[in-house]
Motif scaffolding. Structure first.
Motif, PDB file in Angstrom:
ATOM      1  N   HIS A 157      -6.141   3.679   6.986  1.00 24.37           N
ATOM      2  CA  HIS A 157      -7.212   2.774   7.405  1.00 24.37           C
ATOM      3  C   HIS A 157      -8.483   3.094   6.610  1.00 24.37           C
ATOM      4  O   HIS A 157      -8.570   4.157   5.964  1.00 24.37           O
ATOM      5  CB  HIS A 157      -7.471   2.926   8.912  1.00 24.37           C
ATOM      6  N   PRO A 158      -9.473   2.226   6.658  1.00 18.93           N
ATOM      7  CA  PRO A 158     -10.710   2.504   5.905  1.00 18.93           C
ATOM      8  C   PRO A 158     -11.377   3.810   6.301  1.00 18.93           C
ATOM      9  O   PRO A 158     -11.942   4.509   5.441  1.00 18.93           O
ATOM     10  CB  PRO A 158     -11.594   1.299   6.240  1.00 18.93           C
ATOM     11  N   GLU A 173      -1.566   0.835   2.599  1.00 16.70           N
ATOM     12  CA  GLU A 173      -3.010   0.574   2.612  1.00 16.70           C
ATOM     13  C   GLU A 173      -3.279  -0.568   3.586  1.00 16.70           C
ATOM     14  O   GLU A 173      -3.019  -1.738   3.290  1.00 16.70           O
ATOM     15  CB  GLU A 173      -3.498   0.209   1.210  1.00 16.70           C
ATOM     16  N   ASP A 189      -5.692  -2.248   7.123  1.00 17.88           N
ATOM     17  CA  ASP A 189      -7.042  -2.380   7.681  1.00 17.88           C
ATOM     18  C   ASP A 189      -7.045  -1.787   9.079  1.00 17.88           C
ATOM     19  O   ASP A 189      -6.062  -1.218   9.549  1.00 17.88           O
ATOM     20  CB  ASP A 189      -7.469  -3.852   7.694  1.00 17.88           C
ATOM     21  N   ASP A 190      -8.165  -1.934   9.773  1.00 15.06           N
ATOM     22  CA  ASP A 190      -8.290  -1.348  11.105  1.00 15.06           C
ATOM     23  C   ASP A 190      -7.415  -2.042  12.139  1.00 15.06           C
ATOM     24  O   ASP A 190      -7.181  -1.491  13.221  1.00 15.06           O
ATOM     25  CB  ASP A 190      -9.754  -1.406  11.558  1.00 15.06           C
TER      26      ASP A 190
END
Length: 503
Positions: free
Chosen positions: A103-104, A72, A74-75
């Protein structure tokens, strides 16, 4: 832990290993999904502990499983940040692993090479065999580290290179897996590298199965008995031996007939039938001279052939003969003593080898590997007391014992199953036997030094009646033909003479 029913995988939350039971699961789990949060990716000590716990519980080591690692992120999370985690998976032998960074708004699928030097980004639309190819058929340059020892012709050093049957066989497999092999005699304690397997041949016992994963090469050890050669000299027998009894009888009959012709019949024919005597006397002399020449030459040839047989072998040539003899049996391999002491045929002949004692090999039967007899007997005799040449021993070709041998492969390595399949298939294709022939190592007993030592070939040493009779028949036919020609010439001469008288 949460198990999804009716699906071919199990999903774990890495944060809760204490909730797992202690008893390992032995059911087949082809796929495994492990999730990491972004802040746990570089927690090397904790990740190492948790993965070891999960791998042992699910019996991942030594099996081929598809592992998906979910991160999990982030960008801004990059693939290079996964390198420490990838190294932990690789150190535990998990090579077939996909790393998915969630990524989100999207996700990235990565696959690292075995050396963790580069990675490939995959598409979510890739087929299953594209996401999980047969990784063990293409190791992508990850080398095998193989321990070897001097065991000619299997593995030995020549011109600073390690060569032999095993080396060529292993190199063929490595080339097919797109990798190479590094051979070593040992790894230092400070080295970070681990030996994948060894070319040693060890007894297939439970001890080695606990310490390593067994790898079976195509040559189980066949053990034969090597006995010292001894001979019984028979000089007088050589005079009669070249001819068999039937041929001697034929020669005696012919000699008796000729003596009867010379002493009795020749005088009668000369007085009462002088014309007949002149016709048959010359062909009979030619026939006698021909037979005398043929018999004498054949006898000399056979006698010359058997000059090496002035001494007849008296040593045992079969296991039955050895068990009936009084020759003691020495086992240079102490581990095999228990196998043979329960054999009723040889139990009374066994000698328990004392390494500090010196033995006379010329008085002992010695247990040897059938296939390596010619290359090992000299070293074996030197080890037990006195070096003797291989020609001083005779190998009984009947195996007295066959032992299954294993080569140790790294415990729980996922590579062993594919490597064993390669070994089996190449052996079925005849590659092993081809390499054996290449290195002049024959999986058979050595040839007999003398044909008389082979009990099945003894009859080929003697000239039988059937060998000579066709020659006599042809010679007799030629003589009869010459006699017919002579008679016809005589008749023609008489006819011409009578015509000349009337004219």
């Amino acid at each position: 832990m949460s198990e999804i029913p009716y699906q071919p995988y199990v999903s774990f939350a890495i944060a809760y290993p204490p909730s797992l039971p202690l008893t390992p699961v032995r059911i087949n789990i082809p796929s495994l999904v492990i999730k990491f949060s972004a802040d746990k990716v570089n927690a090397n000590h904790e990740n190492s502990y948790n993965l070891l716990y999960i791998f042992e519980y699910l019996h991942v080591k030594g099996t081929e499983k598809n592992i998906i690692v979910l991160i999990e992120g982030d960008d801004f999370m990059e693939a290079s940040s996964l390198v420490p985690l990838v190294r932990i998976f690789t150190s535990y032998g998990a090579l077939d692993v996909l790393y998915v960074i969630v990524h989100p708004a999207a996700f990235t699928i990565l696959r690292f090479d075995n050396a963790i030097t580069y990675y490939v980004q995959l598409s979510s639309n890739s087929p299953l065999d594209g996401l999980f190819p047969e990784r063990f058929l293409d190791l992508r340059g990850r080398p095998y580290l193989v321990a070897w020892y001097d065991n000619e012709p299997m593995t030995f050093r020549r011109n600073n290179d390690v060569v032999g049957v095993d080396v060529d066989f292993i190199n063929i497999i490595a080339n097919h897996q797109n990798t190479y092999v590094e051979y070593t005699t040992g790894v230092s304690a400070n080295s970070q590298r681990t030996i994948d397997f060894a070319t040693y041949r060890l007894g297939d016992t439970g001890y080695w199965s606990q310490k390593s994963t067994p790898l079976y090469f195509p040559n189980p050890f066949r053990w034969c008995l090597a006995v010292p050669r001894s001979y019984q000299r028979i000089v007088s027998g050589q005079i009669i031996r070249p001819f068999s009894l039937h041929l001697w009888i034929l020669l005696l009959v012919l000699a008796t007939v000729y003596l009867g012709y010379k002493s009795l019949l020749i005088q009668l024919l000369r007085r009462q039938y002088p014309a007949v005597f002149q016709i048959i006397n010359a062909p009979i002399k030619l026939l006698v001279l021909l037979l005398h020449f043929m018999v004498l030459e054949s006898y000399i040839a056979m006698l010359t052939k058997q000059l090496e047989l002035l001494h007849v072998p008296s040593f045992p040539k079969t296991l039955e003969e050895f068990s009936e003899s009084s020759i003691p049996l020495l086992l240079p391999v102490p581990n095999l003593f228990d196998y043979l002491k329960h054999n009723p045929n040889h139990a009374d002949q066994l000698i328990n080898w004392n390494r500090s004692a010196k033995y006379d090999p010329a008085r002992l039967g010695i247990l040897q590997m059938c296939d390596l007899f010619e290359s090992t007997i000299e070293d074996t005799t030197a080890l037990i007391g006195k070096r003797l040449d291989k020609h001083q021993f005779y190998l009984i070709t009947q195996p007295v014992l066959t032992t299954s041998m294993v080569s140790p492969f790294r415990k729980d390595s996922p590579l062993v199953h594919t490597f064993q399949r390669y070994v089996n298939r190449l052996n079925e294709a005849g590659v092993w036997m081809h390499l054996v022939s290449k290195w002049t190592y024959r999986p058979r007993a050595p040839k007999h030094i003398s044909p008389v030592e082979n009990p099945h070939d003894a009859e080929t040493l003697f000239l039988e009646l059937m060998h000579v009779v066709p020659i006599y028949i042809i010679a007799a036919q030629l003589l009869v033909l010459s006699l017919i020609v002579f008679i016809m010439e005589h008749i023609v001469f008489k006819i011409i003479s009578r015509r000349e008288r009337f004219i």
